[in-house]
Enzyme design. Structure first.
Site, PDB file in Angstrom:
ATOM      1  N   GLY A  26       3.137  10.562   8.555  1.00 22.98           N
ATOM      2  CA  GLY A  26       3.566   9.856   7.355  1.00 22.98           C
ATOM      3  C   GLY A  26       3.199  10.677   6.138  1.00 22.98           C
ATOM      4  O   GLY A  26       2.789  11.832   6.233  1.00 22.98           O
ATOM      5  N   ILE A  27       3.340  10.073   4.949  1.00 23.04           N
ATOM      6  CA  ILE A  27       3.009  10.779   3.715  1.00 23.04           C
ATOM      7  C   ILE A  27       1.655  10.311   3.205  1.00 23.04           C
ATOM      8  O   ILE A  27       1.233   9.193   3.473  1.00 23.04           O
ATOM      9  CB  ILE A  27       4.096  10.557   2.643  1.00 23.04           C
ATOM     10  CG1 ILE A  27       3.872  11.506   1.467  1.00 23.04           C
ATOM     11  CG2 ILE A  27       4.145   9.102   2.203  1.00 23.04           C
ATOM     12  CD1 ILE A  27       5.018  11.540   0.480  1.00 23.04           C
ATOM     13  N   GLY A  28       0.956  11.178   2.468  1.00 18.25           N
ATOM     14  CA  GLY A  28      -0.319  10.802   1.881  1.00 18.25           C
ATOM     15  C   GLY A  28      -1.414  11.789   2.237  1.00 18.25           C
ATOM     16  O   GLY A  28      -1.228  12.729   3.015  1.00 18.25           O
ATOM     17  N   GLY A  29      -2.590  11.550   1.672  1.00 18.75           N
ATOM     18  CA  GLY A  29      -3.714  12.453   1.866  1.00 18.75           C
ATOM     19  C   GLY A  29      -4.161  12.553   3.308  1.00 18.75           C
ATOM     20  O   GLY A  29      -4.498  13.642   3.804  1.00 18.75           O
ATOM     21  N   MET A  30      -4.152  11.412   4.015  1.00 13.58           N
ATOM     22  CA  MET A  30      -4.658  11.418   5.393  1.00 13.58           C
ATOM     23  C   MET A  30      -3.770  12.216   6.345  1.00 13.58           C
ATOM     24  O   MET A  30      -4.250  13.105   7.051  1.00 13.58           O
ATOM     25  CB  MET A  30      -4.828   9.979   5.876  1.00 13.58           C
ATOM     26  CG  MET A  30      -6.146   9.752   6.587  1.00 13.58           C
ATOM     27  SD  MET A  30      -6.472   7.996   6.809  1.00 13.58           S
ATOM     28  CE  MET A  30      -7.549   7.670   5.446  1.00 13.58           C
ATOM     29  N   GLU A  47      10.182  10.745  11.077  1.00  9.76           N
ATOM     30  CA  GLU A  47      11.051  10.104  10.091  1.00  9.76           C
ATOM     31  C   GLU A  47      11.140  10.977   8.838  1.00  9.76           C
ATOM     32  O   GLU A  47      12.210  11.346   8.386  1.00  9.76           O
ATOM     33  CB  GLU A  47      10.466   8.739   9.739  1.00  9.76           C
ATOM     34  CG  GLU A  47      11.097   8.068   8.534  1.00  9.76           C
ATOM     35  CD  GLU A  47      10.347   6.801   8.150  1.00  9.76           C
ATOM     36  OE1 GLU A  47      10.273   5.898   9.006  1.00  9.76           O
ATOM     37  OE2 GLU A  47       9.841   6.712   7.015  1.00  9.76           O
ATOM     38  N   VAL A  71      -2.388  -0.191   4.114  1.00  7.02           N
ATOM     39  CA  VAL A  71      -3.077  -0.659   2.913  1.00  7.02           C
ATOM     40  C   VAL A  71      -4.354  -1.386   3.317  1.00  7.02           C
ATOM     41  O   VAL A  71      -5.437  -1.107   2.817  1.00  7.02           O
ATOM     42  CB  VAL A  71      -2.171  -1.606   2.082  1.00  7.02           C
ATOM     43  CG1 VAL A  71      -2.931  -2.164   0.877  1.00  7.02           C
ATOM     44  CG2 VAL A  71      -0.914  -0.875   1.640  1.00  7.02           C
ATOM     45  N   GLY A  90       9.888   2.918   8.395  1.00 10.34           N
ATOM     46  CA  GLY A  90      10.045   3.121   9.833  1.00 10.34           C
ATOM     47  C   GLY A  90       8.764   2.966  10.618  1.00 10.34           C
ATOM     48  O   GLY A  90       8.723   3.313  11.800  1.00 10.34           O
ATOM     49  N   LYS A 142      -9.492  -1.239  -9.079  1.00  9.68           N
ATOM     50  CA  LYS A 142      -9.430  -0.755 -10.461  1.00  9.68           C
ATOM     51  C   LYS A 142      -9.597  -1.878 -11.479  1.00  9.68           C
ATOM     52  O   LYS A 142     -10.085  -1.660 -12.584  1.00  9.68           O
ATOM     53  CB  LYS A 142      -8.106  -0.027 -10.682  1.00  9.68           C
ATOM     54  CG  LYS A 142      -7.998   1.279  -9.909  1.00  9.68           C
ATOM     55  CD  LYS A 142      -6.646   1.938 -10.130  1.00  9.68           C
ATOM     56  CE  LYS A 142      -6.532   3.210  -9.294  1.00  9.68           C
ATOM     57  NZ  LYS A 142      -5.186   3.836  -9.446  1.00  9.68           N
TER      58      LYS A 142
END
Length: 405
Positions: free
Chosen positions: A220-224, A245, A320, A343, A370
């Protein structure tokens, strides 16, 4: 004579924009293929129009149509997957999300009732080739289905769009195009993943230890996921495959380190298969005319039957938060919309049916709120009221935080 057809169909952006009328459904495609020149001209006309309904998703820049006065009085934006830009549009009252499993999106278009079909489809594509085809770039996704079902198809040519080879549905022939606009050739926007934190790297180490040689990767996308990719690139793993995907920068790093051969893939051997790609210029340059990479419709990449045919499929995705029942929320913060189902469930369910599979849901154990300035847990007794269950408790295979897997 494709050259004559091209000249016959060539129009100005303002001429193309005149096809949009009040009450129309207008498709703006996806990520890097969202129109630019025609969008600016449609925005000029919108104050005179009402009830125009746009479809699109994962916006990487703010369209000009969003900038008109009182946008909610003139149009709706209907997204298949929200970006940060679209989240702000929700707050302004003109953007809405269409929930679905991403694999079904091409079918949504092909099965639409007559009144919901796109009246106009407009998108950026690569220049026409010698055979009369406009390549969709890194956006095969669902664009062939959009073009098949639209009453008017407008191609906005961008010379900077990478040409992404595929198998099927990676482009459109000039005979099926109604208008051609030679656009402003903007550079392809970049989507840089968040830099990896110490927590991301701790989770990545746990996951990489679970990946065998010859595994087929989905990130997937992101830092991890980026941290996972970076570690894989430095690891001793070999003969890895790619079926994903979204194609992200991490795959380029792994490929350039010589870890990807696709030699062990049961299908599409030797090819890195993806539904769409977004990242930095490094990614676009790598995908451009690269026969090792295969741009394919999401009805193929995310189909559970396709994924299950790949042995040792490794699905690596973010969340999340989740609750003690094991329900995973990957798309909202309570009732505040963040992204979409995308997906993730497709990939999780497909992985379940793969021989030797592992499906990882990754998250940091805590986050800093925040608004309150307090550290809060991402693992809750029950999900916050209004949170979306992306993966049910019956679908979680591996759950990873910095404390363990």
């Amino acid at each position: 004579d494709i050259r004559k057809m091209y000249q016959d169909k060539l129009v100005s952006a303002s001429e193309a924009a005149k096809t949009v009328k009040s009450g129309d459904w207008v498709d703006y495609a996806w990520t890097t293929s969202t129109p630019v020149a025609v969008d600016a001209e449609i925005a000029k006309r919108l104050p005179e129009l009402y009830n125009v309904n746009f479809r699109g998703g994962i916006l990487m820049w703010v369209p000009e149509i969003f900038k008109i006065e009182n946008p909610a009085d003139h149009f709706t934006w209907n997204s298949w997957h929200m970006s940060g830009i679209e989240r702000k549009a929700i707050a302004q009252g003109f953007a809405f999300y269409g929930p679905m499993r991403y694999s079904e999106l091409p079918r949504f278009y092909r099965d639409m009732s007559e009144e919901n079909r796109p009246d106009v489809a407009v998108f950026q594509a690569a220049p026409m080739d010698e055979h009369g085809f406009f390549n969709f770039g890194p956006n095969a996704s669902h664009l062939a289905a959009v073009c098949e079902t639209s009453r008017t198809v407008i191609v906005e040519v961008n010379e900077n769009m990478p040409v992404c080879y595929g198998g099927t549905e990676e482009g459109i022939h000039i005979s099926k195009v109604d208008m051609i606009v030679e656009g402003d050739n903007p550079s392809i926007p970049e989507m840089a993943g968040a830099p990896a934190t110490e927590v991301d790297e701790a989770v990545a180490k746990l996951i990489v230890n679970e990946i065998p040689d010859g595994a087929c990767l989905q990130l997937g996308i992101g830092g991890m996921p980026n941290a996972v990719g970076s570690l894989i690139a430095k690891s001793d793993l070999k003969d890895l495959g790619v079926h994903t995907e979204m194609y992200v920068d991490a795959f380029v790093d792994i490929a350039m380190a010589g870890k990807i051969t696709g030699a062990k893939k049961n299908i599409d051997k030797g090819r890195q298969v993806y539904g769409f790609g977004a990242g930095t210029k490094k990614l676009y340059d790598y995908l451009n005319r690269n026969p090792e990479c295969m741009s394919a419709p999401v009805s193929y990449t995310n189909d559970i039957r396709t994924i299950s045919a790949l042995d040792n499929f490794m699905s690596i995705n973010n969340a999340v938060d989740l609750d003690l029942f094991g329900q995973v929320n990957a798309e909202s913060a309570g009732i505040k919309h963040i992204s979409g189902a995308g997906g993730q469930l497709d990939l999780v369910l497909g992985a379940y049916l793969s021989n030797g599979c592992k499906s990882f849901i990754c998250l940091s154990s805590t986050f800093m709120n925040k608004k309150t300035g307090k550290l809060e847990s991402r693992i809750r007794p029950t999900l916050e009221n209004g949170s979306i269950v992306t993966d049910t408790r019956a679908n979680v295979h591996y759950l990873c935080t910095e404390y363990g897997c």
